[in-house]
Design an enzyme around this catalytic site. Structure first.
Site, mmCIF file in Angstrom:
data_model
loop_
_atom_site.group_PDB
_atom_site.id
_atom_site.type_symbol
_atom_site.label_atom_id
_atom_site.label_comp_id
_atom_site.label_asym_id
_atom_site.label_seq_id
_atom_site.Cartn_x
_atom_site.Cartn_y
_atom_site.Cartn_z
ATOM 1 N N SER A 8 89.605 -45.250 -22.364
ATOM 2 C CA SER A 8 90.315 -45.452 -23.177
ATOM 3 C C SER A 8 91.811 -46.217 -22.613
ATOM 4 O O SER A 8 92.142 -46.024 -21.617
ATOM 5 C CB SER A 8 91.304 -44.210 -24.079
ATOM 6 O OG SER A 8 91.721 -43.452 -22.938
ATOM 7 N N SER A 36 108.726 -38.501 -45.899
ATOM 8 C CA SER A 36 109.270 -39.804 -44.911
ATOM 9 C C SER A 36 110.277 -39.219 -44.597
ATOM 10 O O SER A 36 111.513 -38.433 -44.376
ATOM 11 C CB SER A 36 109.933 -40.530 -46.176
ATOM 12 O OG SER A 36 110.083 -42.181 -45.202
ATOM 13 N N GLN A 172 89.804 -34.539 -23.147
ATOM 14 C CA GLN A 172 90.287 -33.402 -24.677
ATOM 15 C C GLN A 172 89.391 -34.063 -25.450
ATOM 16 O O GLN A 172 88.475 -32.873 -26.589
ATOM 17 C CB GLN A 172 91.778 -34.581 -25.384
ATOM 18 C CG GLN A 172 93.246 -34.122 -24.642
ATOM 19 C CD GLN A 172 93.990 -35.152 -24.943
ATOM 20 O OE1 GLN A 172 93.592 -35.658 -26.663
ATOM 21 N NE2 GLN A 172 95.539 -34.733 -24.417
ATOM 22 N N ASN A 195 91.879 -30.644 -15.640
ATOM 23 C CA ASN A 195 93.549 -29.462 -15.668
ATOM 24 C C ASN A 195 93.021 -27.441 -15.882
ATOM 25 O O ASN A 195 91.439 -27.828 -16.187
ATOM 26 C CB ASN A 195 94.872 -29.814 -16.759
ATOM 27 C CG ASN A 195 93.752 -29.526 -18.476
ATOM 28 O OD1 ASN A 195 93.453 -28.867 -18.202
ATOM 29 N ND2 ASN A 195 95.163 -30.336 -19.276
ATOM 30 N N LEU A 224 96.869 -27.731 -11.576
ATOM 31 C CA LEU A 224 97.196 -26.139 -11.699
ATOM 32 C C LEU A 224 98.439 -26.400 -12.334
ATOM 33 O O LEU A 224 99.298 -25.610 -12.274
ATOM 34 C CB LEU A 224 96.770 -25.005 -10.781
ATOM 35 C CG LEU A 224 95.262 -25.205 -10.248
ATOM 36 C CD1 LEU A 224 95.913 -24.600 -8.976
ATOM 37 C CD2 LEU A 224 94.678 -24.262 -10.957
ATOM 38 N N GLY A 225 98.869 -27.410 -12.045
ATOM 39 C CA GLY A 225 100.907 -28.115 -13.398
ATOM 40 C C GLY A 225 102.065 -27.609 -11.927
ATOM 41 O O GLY A 225 101.425 -28.235 -10.869
ATOM 42 N N GLY A 228 100.001 -26.712 -8.640
ATOM 43 C CA GLY A 228 99.357 -28.116 -8.069
ATOM 44 C C GLY A 228 97.903 -27.892 -7.888
ATOM 45 O O GLY A 228 97.653 -28.593 -9.312
ATOM 46 N N ASP A 257 96.591 -38.334 -15.270
ATOM 47 C CA ASP A 257 95.943 -39.460 -14.798
ATOM 48 C C ASP A 257 96.587 -40.133 -13.049
ATOM 49 O O ASP A 257 96.119 -40.785 -12.429
ATOM 50 C CB ASP A 257 96.534 -40.536 -15.585
ATOM 51 C CG ASP A 257 95.856 -40.117 -17.336
ATOM 52 O OD1 ASP A 257 94.789 -39.247 -16.520
ATOM 53 O OD2 ASP A 257 95.763 -40.481 -18.251
#
Length: 576
Positions: A8, A36, A172, A195, A224-225, A228, A257
């Protein structure tokens, strides 16, 4: 090695609404919603998984070829990509469509309303990968990231047919792929990136065990955030690499990424998985500190200092020859102090064994405003975090045994109120527990209100005490770090108030008679403690501010991120 990245390319349109969505919804009109919002800001950012990875690779001196479908509005994005070292010869332009767009509006409570328009990405299935691969350059790697599902499958099959190595980054799209499609995308991949959430989702939707996955791929890399990264391969124990600490989290978008770009660059250079994971974590830290998926710094000096501080100087030395802008071996210039895995204990100077000058045993001149500044800085940082935090977070355990976040906040609020009202007690465990029990019927909002008021009112009283209450101000700041740690905010014990906190720590370490020690941090050198009767030489500590505070306050410190000579960790603790 030829690197090709498919997937993408998009733009993010990020808007901020200064109110609350919940206040705009009428309970009796939910069957007919027409809303709105007048937003305060609009930011248009470059994004897309494939583009994010390609830009990261380009900044590391590689020239990845980006393969994607875009719209007629791609011209400005193309200039940006080429400026960042990306080869765009593999781009397919759909003249009657727009490049994919993600639109999101965030309210005051961090709630979001979002939409994604795939646009030209839907035509990525028409791209023939065979026409874009350089047959004259064998040994390349195709990175297949989230995209139109049919395009992902087509590219994967093309790699298998050609015998071209490929990496699978389903991201995703795992949520919408069936078992057959997952098997088609993953089987035979040289690298599989997920992840922790995607790892669990892949196992559930495929019905495979972890062993089965490893039998179908070469290497499985799981981010793993804050914990690590984990690298798995068949027949080998897992390789776990800790994350690189960041000064402040700005935006998590694109962090995964950036990690993949660093990891894949190291693989392209022929480095091992450990070095690849370390460089990936250094890249991810840069992205985490920046707003936008492609707006982080990746210059050689910043990356090498991150590697050196977290993993040791040897980690930086391995990567340095490959980074653009490093003409000589890393280490020919002064660098930030770090935990040197290859530095002997003689790094503490022999002059440290000499009798100390009288002035070194004397506390520095006392700044009465330091505790007050520290409390106000912490108030401005922590209170907004607490007001936005979900209710369940306040039940999380902390590093204080038996105390939840709610208990800890109640204790802090009570302590500051007592100081402001001149009602001090001994702050014994029994006294502290009674303060918490006295607030058992208070709501979280009431406790946070008391804490906010206490930070402002207690400062002048602490300043007037001529240093006698400084240790309490420092303790309040440390407890705020305990809350950050429980909430997963890193680094927990290094914030905008660190300068004042370290000044108080220097004084408290002398008053509490910890061993005389030279602490070498990335940006400064500190003299802590005092000469003790049985101390033969000055101790030495090389670490970062976060782990320094952890060691001196008895919090868990990462043994891989500090080097301590001449003392034991237990000798440093000021709260006993």
């Amino acid at each position: 090695m030829q690197l090709v990245v498919t997937g993408s390319v998009a733009t993010d349109h990020v808007m901020t609404f200064p109110g609350r969505f919940s206040e705009q919804l009428l309970p009796d009109q939910l069957h007919s919603v027409s809303l709105s919002f007048l937003v305060d800001s609009l930011q248009v950012r470059h994004s897309g998984t494939a583009a994010n990875i390609a830009v990261g690779l380009g900044r590391l001196g590689l020239t990845p070829r980006l393969v994607a479908a875009v719209g007629a509005d791609f011209e400005d994005y193309a200039i940006w990509l080429e400026r960042n070292g990306v080869d765009i010869k593999g781009i397919h332009v759909e003249p009657d469509s727009c490049t994919a767009r993600f639109l999101v509006t965030t309210d005051f409570d961090q709630n979001q309303i979002a939409s994604f328009y795939p646009g030209a990405m839907s035509r990525a299935r028409d791209i023939d990968l065979n026409r874009l691969l350089d047959v004259s350059e064998p040994g390349g790697l195709v990175v297949i990231t989230q995209d139109d599902p049919q395009a992902m499958l087509r590219h994967t099959r093309a790699c298998r047919a050609r015998g071209t190595a490929f990496a699978a980054v389903p991201s995703q799209q795992l949520a919408r792929l069936n078992r057959g499609s997952i098997e088609d995308l993953v089987c035979g991949a040289d690298f599989l990136f997920t992840n922790s959430h995607e790892r669990a989702l892949l196992l559930r939707r495929s019905g495979w065990s972890e062993q089965t996955v490893l039998e179908r791929v070469g290497v499985w890399v799981t981010t793993l955030g804050t914990a690590g990264v984990r690298v798995d391969s068949l027949g080998a124990p897992p390789l776990c690499v800790p994350a690189v600490s960041v000064a402040q989290v700005a935006d998590p978008t694109g962090v995964g990424d950036a990690f993949r770009a660093g990891f894949l660059a190291a693989i392209a250079w022929g480095l091992d998985y450990s070095a690849a994971a370390q460089l990936g974590c250094a890249m991810a830290a840069g992205a985490l500190e920046s707003t936008g998926a492609q707006d982080y710094r990746a210059d050689a000096r910043t990356l090498l200092d991150r590697l050196s501080l977290t993993y040791g100087r040897s980690a930086a030395t391995r990567v340095a020859p490959f980074l653009p802008g490093t003409d000589t071996a890393y280490g020919s210039e002064p660098v930030s102090p770090t935990k040197p895995a290859d530095t002997p204990e003689t790094s503490v100077s022999s002059s440290d064994t000499a009798p100390p000058p009288t002035s070194e045993s004397r506390p520095p001149s006392h700044d009465p405003q330091c505790p007050q500044r520290l409390l106000l800085i912490e108030r401005d940082f922590l209170i907004p975090v607490l007001r936005r935090a979900p209710g369940a977070w306040f039940a999380r355990p902390t590093s204080c045994p038996g105390w939840t976040v709610r208990d800890l906040l109640a204790h802090c609020a009570a302590a500051l109120t007592r100081i402001a009202e001149d009602r001090l007690h001994d702050f014994s465990p029994q006294d502290n527990q009674q303060d918490i029990l006295d607030r058992k019927d208070c709501s979280i909002e009431e406790i946070v209100d008391e804490l906010e008021a206490g930070c402002a009112k207690a400062g002048p009283a602490i300043a007037a005490a001529d240093g006698q209450l400084d240790v309490i101000a420092l303790g309040e700041w440390v407890h705020a770090g305990d809350v950050r740690a429980a909430f997963g905010i890193t680094p927990a014990y290094a914030t905008e108030g660190t300068d004042d906190a370290l000044a108080l720590l220097a004084t408290c370490s002398r008053v509490r008679e910890t061993p005389l020690l030279t602490a070498r941090l990335p940006d400064r050198e500190l003299q802590l403690g005092t000469w003790l009767p049985d101390q033969r030489k000055r101790a030495g500590l090389t670490t970062d501010a976060d782990n320094l505070v952890r060691l001196y306050t008895g919090r868990p410190a990462d043994e891989g991120l500090y080097s301590l000579v001449g003392a034991a960790p237990a000798d440093l603790v000021i709260y006993k």
